[in-house]
Design a protein around this motif. Sequence first.
Motif, PDB file in Angstrom:
ATOM      1  N   ASP B 293       0.826  -1.212   0.000  1.00 15.16           N
ATOM      2  CA  ASP B 293       0.000   0.000   0.000  1.00 15.16           C
ATOM      3  C   ASP B 293       0.861   1.263   0.000  1.00 15.16           C
ATOM      4  O   ASP B 293       0.625   2.198  -0.754  1.00 15.16           O
ATOM      5  CB  ASP B 293      -0.913   0.035   1.237  1.00 15.16           C
ATOM      6  CG  ASP B 293      -1.955  -1.065   1.211  1.00 15.16           C
ATOM      7  OD1 ASP B 293      -2.338  -1.478   0.101  1.00 15.16           O
ATOM      8  OD2 ASP B 293      -2.365  -1.504   2.308  1.00 15.16           O
ATOM      9  N   GLN B 299      -4.853  -1.851  -4.145  1.00 17.54           N
ATOM     10  CA  GLN B 299      -5.217  -3.141  -3.548  1.00 17.54           C
ATOM     11  C   GLN B 299      -5.803  -4.108  -4.571  1.00 17.54           C
ATOM     12  O   GLN B 299      -5.860  -5.298  -4.322  1.00 17.54           O
ATOM     13  CB  GLN B 299      -6.162  -2.919  -2.375  1.00 17.54           C
ATOM     14  CG  GLN B 299      -5.439  -2.229  -1.220  1.00 17.54           C
ATOM     15  CD  GLN B 299      -6.301  -2.000  -0.006  1.00 17.54           C
ATOM     16  OE1 GLN B 299      -7.502  -1.746  -0.139  1.00 17.54           O
ATOM     17  NE2 GLN B 299      -5.715  -2.072   1.180  1.00 17.54           N
ATOM     18  N   THR B 330      -4.155   5.997   2.688  1.00 16.44           N
ATOM     19  CA  THR B 330      -5.543   5.733   2.289  1.00 16.44           C
ATOM     20  C   THR B 330      -6.017   6.816   1.318  1.00 16.44           C
ATOM     21  O   THR B 330      -6.561   6.515   0.249  1.00 16.44           O
ATOM     22  CB  THR B 330      -6.452   5.719   3.535  1.00 16.44           C
ATOM     23  OG1 THR B 330      -5.962   4.727   4.426  1.00 16.44           O
ATOM     24  CG2 THR B 330      -7.886   5.418   3.161  1.00 16.44           C
ATOM     25  N   GLN B 334      -7.157   6.686  -2.593  1.00 17.91           N
ATOM     26  CA  GLN B 334      -8.555   6.959  -2.970  1.00 17.91           C
ATOM     27  C   GLN B 334      -8.682   8.120  -3.936  1.00 17.91           C
ATOM     28  O   GLN B 334      -9.256   7.986  -4.991  1.00 17.91           O
ATOM     29  CB  GLN B 334      -9.385   7.175  -1.708  1.00 17.91           C
ATOM     30  CG  GLN B 334      -9.560   5.856  -0.973  1.00 17.91           C
ATOM     31  CD  GLN B 334     -10.413   5.952   0.290  1.00 17.91           C
ATOM     32  OE1 GLN B 334     -10.731   4.936   0.875  1.00 17.91           O
ATOM     33  NE2 GLN B 334     -10.747   7.168   0.701  1.00 17.91           N
ATOM     34  N   ARG B 347     -12.135   2.405  -3.150  1.00 12.63           N
ATOM     35  CA  ARG B 347     -12.281   2.461  -1.710  1.00 12.63           C
ATOM     36  C   ARG B 347     -11.190   1.618  -1.064  1.00 12.63           C
ATOM     37  O   ARG B 347     -11.152   0.400  -1.209  1.00 12.63           O
ATOM     38  CB  ARG B 347     -13.656   1.914  -1.331  1.00 12.63           C
ATOM     39  CG  ARG B 347     -14.166   2.519  -0.084  1.00 12.63           C
ATOM     40  CD  ARG B 347     -15.559   2.020   0.269  1.00 12.63           C
ATOM     41  NE  ARG B 347     -15.703   2.155   1.707  1.00 12.63           N
ATOM     42  CZ  ARG B 347     -15.839   3.334   2.304  1.00 12.63           C
ATOM     43  NH1 ARG B 347     -15.874   4.444   1.593  1.00 12.63           N
ATOM     44  NH2 ARG B 347     -15.938   3.394   3.625  1.00 12.63           N
ATOM     45  N   ASP B 349      -9.148  -0.379   1.618  1.00  9.19           N
ATOM     46  CA  ASP B 349      -9.576  -1.258   2.709  1.00  9.19           C
ATOM     47  C   ASP B 349      -8.494  -1.277   3.802  1.00  9.19           C
ATOM     48  O   ASP B 349      -7.440  -1.890   3.635  1.00  9.19           O
ATOM     49  CB  ASP B 349      -9.816  -2.666   2.133  1.00  9.19           C
ATOM     50  CG  ASP B 349     -10.232  -3.672   3.207  1.00  9.19           C
ATOM     51  OD1 ASP B 349     -10.254  -3.305   4.403  1.00  9.19           O
ATOM     52  OD2 ASP B 349     -10.532  -4.826   2.830  1.00  9.19           O
ATOM     53  N   GLU B 351      -8.497  -2.694   6.670  1.00  8.13           N
ATOM     54  CA  GLU B 351      -8.293  -4.024   7.259  1.00  8.13           C
ATOM     55  C   GLU B 351      -7.283  -4.815   6.417  1.00  8.13           C
ATOM     56  O   GLU B 351      -6.379  -5.456   6.916  1.00  8.13           O
ATOM     57  CB  GLU B 351      -9.616  -4.800   7.290  1.00  8.13           C
ATOM     58  CG  GLU B 351     -10.280  -5.007   8.633  1.00  8.13           C
ATOM     59  CD  GLU B 351      -9.368  -5.089   9.841  1.00  8.13           C
ATOM     60  OE1 GLU B 351      -8.881  -6.195  10.122  1.00  8.13           O
ATOM     61  OE2 GLU B 351      -9.148  -4.060  10.521  1.00  8.13           O
ATOM     62  N   ARG B 352      -7.477  -4.719   5.119  1.00 10.20           N
ATOM     63  CA  ARG B 352      -6.582  -5.413   4.192  1.00 10.20           C
ATOM     64  C   ARG B 352      -5.146  -4.940   4.393  1.00 10.20           C
ATOM     65  O   ARG B 352      -4.199  -5.722   4.304  1.00 10.20           O
ATOM     66  CB  ARG B 352      -7.063  -5.133   2.766  1.00 10.20           C
ATOM     67  CG  ARG B 352      -6.124  -5.573   1.679  1.00 10.20           C
ATOM     68  CD  ARG B 352      -6.688  -6.705   0.855  1.00 10.20           C
ATOM     69  NE  ARG B 352      -5.640  -7.294   0.023  1.00 10.20           N
ATOM     70  CZ  ARG B 352      -5.680  -7.375  -1.289  1.00 10.20           C
ATOM     71  NH1 ARG B 352      -6.743  -6.929  -1.948  1.00 10.20           N
ATOM     72  NH2 ARG B 352      -4.689  -7.916  -1.959  1.00 10.20           N
TER      73      ARG B 352
END
Lengths: 570, 520
Positions: B293, B299, B330, B334, B347, B349, B351-352
């Motif tokens: 990331d 992702q 993030t 995005q 979007r 993630d 958690e990922r």
Amino acid sequence: MPTISIFKSDFEALLSDRKRTSVPLEQLEEWLMLVKGELKGHNPETGELRIELQDSNRPDLWCCEGIARQVRIKQRGKLSAYPFLKKKPKAEHKLLVAPGMDRVRPYVAACTARGYRVTEEGLAQLIQTQEKLADIFGHKRKTVSIGLYQLAKIRFPVTYDLVKPDQAKFTPLGMETVMTLSEILMVHPKGLEHGHILEGQDRLPLLRDATHQALSFPPIINSREVGEVLVGDEDLFVEVTGTDQSMVVLTLNILAANLADRGAVIEPIEVRYPYKTPLGKSVVTPQDLGKPRTLTVETIEQALGQPLGAKAVQKALEVYGYAVSVGKGTVKAKLPPYRQDLMHAMDVVEDVAISRGYGTFAPEMPAQFTVGGLSRIEQLSDRSRELLVGLGYQEIISNILGSPEDYRSRMRLDGTDWGRMVEVGNVMSLSFSCLRQWMIPSLLRVETASSRAFYPHRIFEAGEVAIPDASQELGSRTDTVLGALSAHATAHFSEIHSSLDVLFYHLDRSYTLVPLAHPSFLEGRAGGIMVDGVRVGVIGELHPEVLERWQIAVPAVAFEVNLSNFTERA
Amino acid sequence: MDIPSLIDSLHPLEIKVLTAFGATPGSVLETEQLAAATALEPSQLSMAIEWLLAKSLLVVDKETVTPIVSLTPVGQEYYEKQAPIERVLAAAREVTTNGQRLTIQDLQAKEGLDPSDVSKAVGRLKKEGVLLIVQGGCIESTGRASQTAETVRTLLRQLHGESRELQSFQESERQVIQDYAIKRGNAKEPFRVDDRVTRSFKLSPTGVTAAEHLATQGIAEEVSQLSPELLKDGSWRTKRFRKYTISLRAPRIGTGKKHPYREFLDTVKTKLVSMGFREMRGTLVETEFWNMDALFMPQFHPARDIHDVYFVKEPTHATKIAEPFLSRVTKAHQDGGRTGSTGWGYRFDGERAKRLVLRSQGTAVSARTLASSPAVPGKFFSIARCFRYDQVDATHATDFFQVEGIVLGHDINFRTLLGLLNLFAREVAQAKEVKFLPAYFPFTEPSVEMHVRHPRLGWMELGGAGLFRPEVTLPLGVTVPVIAWGLGLDRMAMVALGIHDIRELFTDNLELIRTTKGLF
């Protein structure tokens, strides 16, 4: 990173619409720099070229037409605009989307292509492009899938319907009989391969024409009646469905540009949605989604380290396919309609560099002074390695990824704390399914394989291990450890102890040995190596059962020291 | 060769033989006399004599050949159970006395004798007039004594337990011996006659000189090993040190040695440090966040598939991702956030991002360094173990080292990137010719692939590099341009180490590791 197959004569024909000239391979390889391509193979008999394209953000280049286009623009100095982007769709050219499709496979784009008589080479390219785009760019059809049809058999308006799985039936490509959609999902190879994309849907997408004739069941399979393009066909209908509207439109733009480059007249189609989409409820496709982006010439010059001036930047971008206008110290650049990879000014910078050629930039040494050095743990590891070499040990290197059998079972550590490891969830092969938690198994691996090498065997390795540790954010620590092993007919505890002693003396650490019950070692002949009350390692004579499990026929003694424990305290 | 160096080259056994001639170097000595004088084993003596003959210090004075008679195992057996001729004679006498009839076949069956032995004995006895063959093939004794049988009996007795010179027997005995001695084609006889060669030796003129020298210099004791005692009492002065045959192969010994591949990596490490690079370390287990990331790999990127990375079984996720990096990355994914980018438009993630994987690229270490407020200007490198989810074969290993790093600075741009790569080409690959090709990496723009002409290996890809995308650097708090580079050294190492299978870099074959030469 697709590798595609193209035909040299096809490529040459696409380069020039007047006279076809044979392109030497050296020339081709130079041109391939424009597309980040690499020539992987050439069959002089068939004229087939195998080319690997590196840029996963440039799906337009994954085909013969795209590569030829990039070269052609450079030769002609500018991209000639595609007229179909300005055309209004004919009144009957409509594609109607059914309500509820936004919850299944929301977007569709389509066009017609007339007047290009499909050749054998052209058909091979069409199929290859369709596959590469759907597979790689479209994530195995999940985000984008493509259908090509014989236009003559289709009556407009076409509808993008939702139907019950048993409600509709047609003969799919590759089959002889009529099948329902649920039968296709259960029986057809493509249904089995891609059916999961539609999992959980009680109604399935179906493209039909005005006569209710099925065109295809996206993203699974086309109808055999309408959806099979053959050599000699002249008029085509092209559609793209998917879950990302801009990717769907871009894919159609690429296909339309490819067909136009081969001489087809592209006619747009109006897609009508019963729900809102990012591009509205009525969307004409193909459509140029590119937005001009203004950036300062200085930004480009700074990033490239080279003064160029606005004119030179404009020229470089135009011969690479951009539409450019020059402002005061700025350029306004817009990508061609078959590209959508401009996220940041730096993307433009790279295109300027590629367009001018990397060879035109003179390398310059970074002048700023920096001090180099090794990490503390690496220094400690190097020093330990020197000492072990001096003690007569041969260094080895091993895989860190190995098997629970080697790291745990053969060491008699099943069910013990010593046997806890970082294990892999998606195991491909048990031989590579966990990270080593200690070093001695790596040494035994070599010992097992080396019974024919002359004795004594004294070997060592300094390297990383992963130790499960719930107190860490990552659930484990990566420590650097040193392991040494001696194996020969009279290998003895005191021998390995002496080596350990010399090591610690020269690492300037004092230690004590305390008796340790460790399943891998003979009871009463194993010790914990203690420094300041903390156990930093183990030493001992390996248990005969361990040796048996490793099929080692001589006694072996070993120690292992966690060097990370040293630096943390230092 | 002069006499002193000749004497120096003598083996102790040779000296013993030379000195056996003692005060009368002109004398002639037989082998047995030499054996007595030197007290050497026969094998040692004959070795020393051969050496001296070869050096022409000794010459053969006379060579006498003496035939020696001895019993064979067959003779030994005859001694114990009588010779066939005697048994035939005894049988003939017996039947003649009691009037029975005896054919040669009966004789064979009765006495259990070999047909050839019987016919030979009968022939001999008939010739001597001791036997008669009468009608019906029956044998009869004439009553006369057999000279041969008696001689054989006497010889068996005399030779039992000792051998004798052939000449010590009478003419008639010698004749019988010759008749009953083993010959080519007939090994089943009681006697054997061997030639015993006796040589007598005298010293050659050089040998005489050498012996005289040895006599006058006193018999310096020869030693093979200098010992502390010899040094301590100075007695080494009166010793001779035997010279060795130094052209022999050396015996093998075990070595303490670095692993050749590791040594290669050490060289690279040293070069990088000398170019001003600081080492970075990371962890074998990473989060998807730092592994991908943070490097602006979306992702949904195809290389992030379940089939491309090893996922950790337990725990599956990290407890957290450090802020502000998580929020900034993030946003970058995005919509670009504050990086000047449009972002990927999906979007993200969170958690990922926490999912734990086995580090798949060394760039993860660079990302961590960028987030740790590194020095500017700064140069960093790591030699990081990475894991690839791939079938193992000659060109793919699951476990491999990646050599890579970053360069931060205000003067970093595309041209200084090329300059740095030139430096690598020169320093790491000793290459003078370099080609730069456009390349694609998800985290750099522009991106370059470097090909070099290696002095021995020809054109090869040395590495990839580029300027980190602002979507990578800005969210991690770095505002200056950053070069990211990676070197593909495995192929170079393999060719240099002469191996063709990447798995051999981590071989478990100790013999191979011991004998592979390192690079320097």
